[in-house]
Scaffold this active site. Structure first.
Site, PDB file in Angstrom:
ATOM      1  CG  ASP A   1      -0.001   9.351   0.804  1.00 33.05           C
ATOM      2  OD1 ASP A   1      -0.081   8.173   1.175  1.00 33.05           O
ATOM      3  OD2 ASP A   1      -0.695  10.283   1.277  1.00 33.05           O
TER       4      ASP A   1
ATOM      5  CG  HIS B   1      -2.029  -1.029   1.107  1.00 34.20           C
ATOM      6  ND1 HIS B   1      -3.321  -0.712   0.757  1.00 34.20           N
ATOM      7  CD2 HIS B   1      -2.022  -2.377   1.257  1.00 34.20           C
ATOM      8  CE1 HIS B   1      -4.059  -1.813   0.714  1.00 34.20           C
ATOM      9  NE2 HIS B   1      -3.286  -2.844   1.023  1.00 34.20           N
TER      10      HIS B   1
HETATM   11  P1  ADQ Z   1      -3.017   5.983   4.939  1.00 33.18           P
HETATM   12  O1  ADQ Z   1      -1.613   6.475   5.086  1.00 33.18           O
HETATM   13  O2  ADQ Z   1      -3.770   5.794   6.182  1.00 33.18           O
HETATM   14  O3  ADQ Z   1      -3.073   4.616   4.083  1.00 33.18           O
HETATM   15  P2  ADQ Z   1      -4.988   7.463   3.159  1.00 33.18           P
HETATM   16  O4  ADQ Z   1      -5.077   6.658   1.935  1.00 33.18           O
HETATM   17  O5  ADQ Z   1      -4.969   8.916   2.884  1.00 33.18           O
HETATM   18  O6  ADQ Z   1      -3.694   7.126   3.982  1.00 33.18           O
HETATM   19  O7  ADQ Z   1      -6.214   7.291   4.201  1.00 33.18           O
HETATM   20  C1  ADQ Z   1      -6.813   6.140   4.530  1.00 33.18           C
HETATM   21  C2  ADQ Z   1      -8.215   6.378   5.152  1.00 33.18           C
HETATM   22  O8  ADQ Z   1      -8.153   7.008   6.424  1.00 33.18           O
HETATM   23  C3  ADQ Z   1      -9.130   7.225   4.283  1.00 33.18           C
HETATM   24  O9  ADQ Z   1     -10.300   6.483   4.080  1.00 33.18           O
HETATM   25  C4  ADQ Z   1      -9.431   8.476   5.118  1.00 33.18           C
HETATM   26  O10 ADQ Z   1     -10.757   8.914   5.014  1.00 33.18           O
HETATM   27  C5  ADQ Z   1      -9.135   8.024   6.521  1.00 33.18           C
HETATM   28  N1  ADQ Z   1      -8.613   9.154   7.322  1.00 33.18           N
HETATM   29  C6  ADQ Z   1      -7.426   9.745   7.163  1.00 33.18           C
HETATM   30  N2  ADQ Z   1      -7.313  10.764   8.053  1.00 33.18           N
HETATM   31  C7  ADQ Z   1      -8.443  10.796   8.782  1.00 33.18           C
HETATM   32  C8  ADQ Z   1      -8.929  11.631   9.844  1.00 33.18           C
HETATM   33  N3  ADQ Z   1      -8.190  12.598  10.324  1.00 33.18           N
HETATM   34  N4  ADQ Z   1     -10.159  11.367  10.340  1.00 33.18           N
HETATM   35  C9  ADQ Z   1     -10.898  10.368   9.828  1.00 33.18           C
HETATM   36  N5  ADQ Z   1     -10.504   9.562   8.842  1.00 33.18           N
HETATM   37  C10 ADQ Z   1      -9.287   9.769   8.312  1.00 33.18           C
HETATM   38  C11 ADQ Z   1      -2.145   3.746   3.390  1.00 33.18           C
HETATM   39  C12 ADQ Z   1      -1.139   4.433   2.475  1.00 33.18           C
HETATM   40  C13 ADQ Z   1      -1.874   5.276   1.448  1.00 33.18           C
HETATM   41  C14 ADQ Z   1      -2.855   4.406   0.665  1.00 33.18           C
HETATM   42  C15 ADQ Z   1      -3.752   3.616   1.610  1.00 33.18           C
HETATM   43  C16 ADQ Z   1      -4.620   2.607   0.871  1.00 33.18           C
HETATM   44  O11 ADQ Z   1      -0.237   5.233   3.225  1.00 33.18           O
HETATM   45  O12 ADQ Z   1      -0.948   5.887   0.550  1.00 33.18           O
HETATM   46  O13 ADQ Z   1      -3.660   5.235  -0.150  1.00 33.18           O
HETATM   47  O14 ADQ Z   1      -2.958   2.897   2.563  1.00 33.18           O
HETATM   48  O15 ADQ Z   1      -3.841   1.772   0.040  1.00 33.18           O
END
Ligand code: ADQ
Length: 464
Positions: A367, A159
């Site tokens: 990211d 991911h």
């Molecule tokens: P993450 O680094 O967690 O995931 P991201 O893809 O932006 O990053 O977010 C994942 C989920 O968390 C989203 O559904 C978002 O809505 C939720 N989220 C983030 N911040 C939040 C907040 N403050 N309050 C509530 N909900 C929040 C990892 C990788 C990413 C990749 C994903 C999926 O780092 O690059 O896109 O996995 O593969």
């Protein structure tokens, strides 16, 4: 039909609404064929002889799917999870060698937990199961399963990004990690850039030979490497935006900010997300485009994350200080430039917040994909959509070319993009949003799951 067996560090209970799009997609895949979702329970037990033993394995049946989780010892949690996964692989794969801590006990814990997972999973497998392993916590899992005699198809999806070859080569155990990767039949990555890095690395460091169609040959095995950009469940997200809590959030924000323009950031509080750089860009905007004073407000939601690691503490302090300073320097009695909220927002409320915002700032320094960018698009009112500002270093930039792409290290350039977004005419906003929606609808999370599983089957057929 073959069952699907999903393995990931954490297992989400798909019946809970907070589970999110990824859990929903995995649940759909599992329910179609029946199967297992296996991972860490999230619990640690003090008695190391109980941790990982059969007594610490929990099984729960939900329809035709079994959720199986294992408790870890405190030592394994510290070395495998906090240590190797989050203090070595996470920073290095996000290009932050300066933040990595190469402690030998971390690598040992990482191997131990991967072996433990394999030991507990192997007896549950049926001969024609298809195994899908997720993320950087579990790179050596297939090698451990193969060592026990497992011949099932095994795919791995990463991911997070793959760094350029020389950065990868700085990890002391990099040769072992690469050899472990070749125990899979398919390695899926988020972007073509990641594929290029992994192939370049395997050729240079492991003497791998590249063949047509993304096949690599090394260590007497053939591995297919491909890009499978993850998506969201667009329908589910649009429905959440129209749900009671989504609508409630939207109307409250619109009322509160009726005379203002809202900029929005939603992230985990992580150094990869470019949060301080975002505040610098906002400061630049307020200095050079003063018409935005008393008008534009950034709501920055930063969910607490990995708080027991030092680098995260430092970031929290830096953000507290930057937000305090910008509010102190520019704030008025009736307006503050930043509302910084160090908390999670409930998933059902998020779409309302996205819809009430004119601009989303998704400006990570690096990211894997970034799903917030896609969620923001899916939640917009198509007749009056907001503008997405997206870092060119987010995996999503490869797909979402109609967003305003920025280099988050370039304060001036990012501020210019914010100004452009705040003043963008309706026609251009609609045009960009329509094109972006077509992409995220086509490549949604269901497409991602199907494309990955089909490619895994094909890779096994081709190399049989
Ligand atoms: P993450 O680094 O967690 O995931 P991201 O893809 O932006 O990053 O977010 C994942 C989920 O968390 C989203 O559904 C978002 O809505 C939720 N989220 C983030 N911040 C939040 C907040 N403050 N309050 C509530 N909900 C929040 C990892 C990788 C990413 C990749 C994903 C999926 O780092 O690059 O896109 O996995 O593969």
């Amino acid at each position: 039909m073959s069952r699907l067996v999903v393995v990931s560090n954490r297992v989400a209970d798909p019946r809970k609404a907070a589970a999110g799009g990824l859990a929903v997609a995995i649940k759909d895949g599992l329910q179609q064929t029946g199967g297992i979702w296996f991972g860490w329970s999230g619990k640690t037990v003090a008695d190391a002889s109980v941790a990982g033993s059969q007594n610490s394995v929990h099984k729960q049946t939900v329809g035709n799917v079994q959720l199986v989780t294992v408790d870890l010892s405190q030592q394994d949690y510290e070395t495998y999870y906090l240590g190797y996964a989050n203090n070595v692989l996470w920073p290095v794969f996000h290009y932050r060698l300066d933040l990595a801590q190469f402690d030998v006990s971390f690598g040992a814990g990482y191997r131990r937990v991967n072996r433990l997972f394999a030991q507990r999973l192997f007896p549950l497998l049926k001969p024609d199961d298809i195994i899908w392993v997720h993320d950087y916590h579990l790179i050596p899992l297939a090698a451990e399963l193969r060592a026990m005699g497992c011949v099932n198809p095994i795919g791995f999806f990463l991911h997070i990004p793959v760094p350029p070859p020389l950065i990868m080569a700085a990890v002391p155990e990099h040769e072992w990690l690469t050899r472990s990767l070749f125990a899979y039949d398919l390695v899926g990555l988020q972007t073509e850039a990641d594929v290029k890095h992994l192939v370049g690395y395997a050729e240079a460091e492991a003497g791998a030979e590249s063949h047509q169609g993304g096949y690599l040959r090394a260590f007497n095995r053939t591995l297919r490497v491909g890009a499978f950009p993850i998506g969201i469940d667009v329908g589910e997200f649009a429905a959440l935006a129209d749900g009671r809590e989504g609508v409630d959030m939207f109307s409250r924000m619109r009322e509160e900010y009726s005379r203002r323009q809202l900029l929005l950031g939603v992230d985990r509080l992580d150094y990869s997300k470019g949060l301080p750089q975002r505040i610098h860009a906002l400061r630049y905007l307020l200095e050079h485009y003063p018409e935005n004073r008393k008008r534009a407000t950034l709501i920055q939601i930063a969910a607490p994350s990995r708080e027991n690691l030092g680098a995260y503490d430092d970031l929290r302090r830096e953000m507290d200080s930057l937000c305090g300073a910008i509010n102190g320097d520019f704030g008025e009695l009736d307006w503050m430039p930043v509302r910084y909220i160090h908390r999670n927002v409930a998933r059902r409320r998020l779409p309302g917040l996205y819809r009430a915002s004119q601009v989303a700032l998704v400006t990570p320094l690096r990211d894997g994909m970034n799903l917030v960018s896609k969620e923001f698009l899916a939640a917009q009112n198509t007749a009056d959509p907001g503008v997405l500002i997206l870092s060119r270093f987010a995996g999503g930039a490869e797909q979402l070319g109609e967003a305003l792409l920025v280099n988050p290290y370039d304060t001036h350039g990012t501020a210019e993009a914010i100004q452009r977004a705040l003043t963008m005419p309706l026609g251009e906003r609609i045009e960009r949003h329509t094109a972006l929606m077509a992409t995220i609808r086509k490549y949604d999370v269901h497409w991602w799951r199907r494309a990955f599983v089909d490619a895994l089957k094909e890779a096994v057929r081709r190399t049989a």
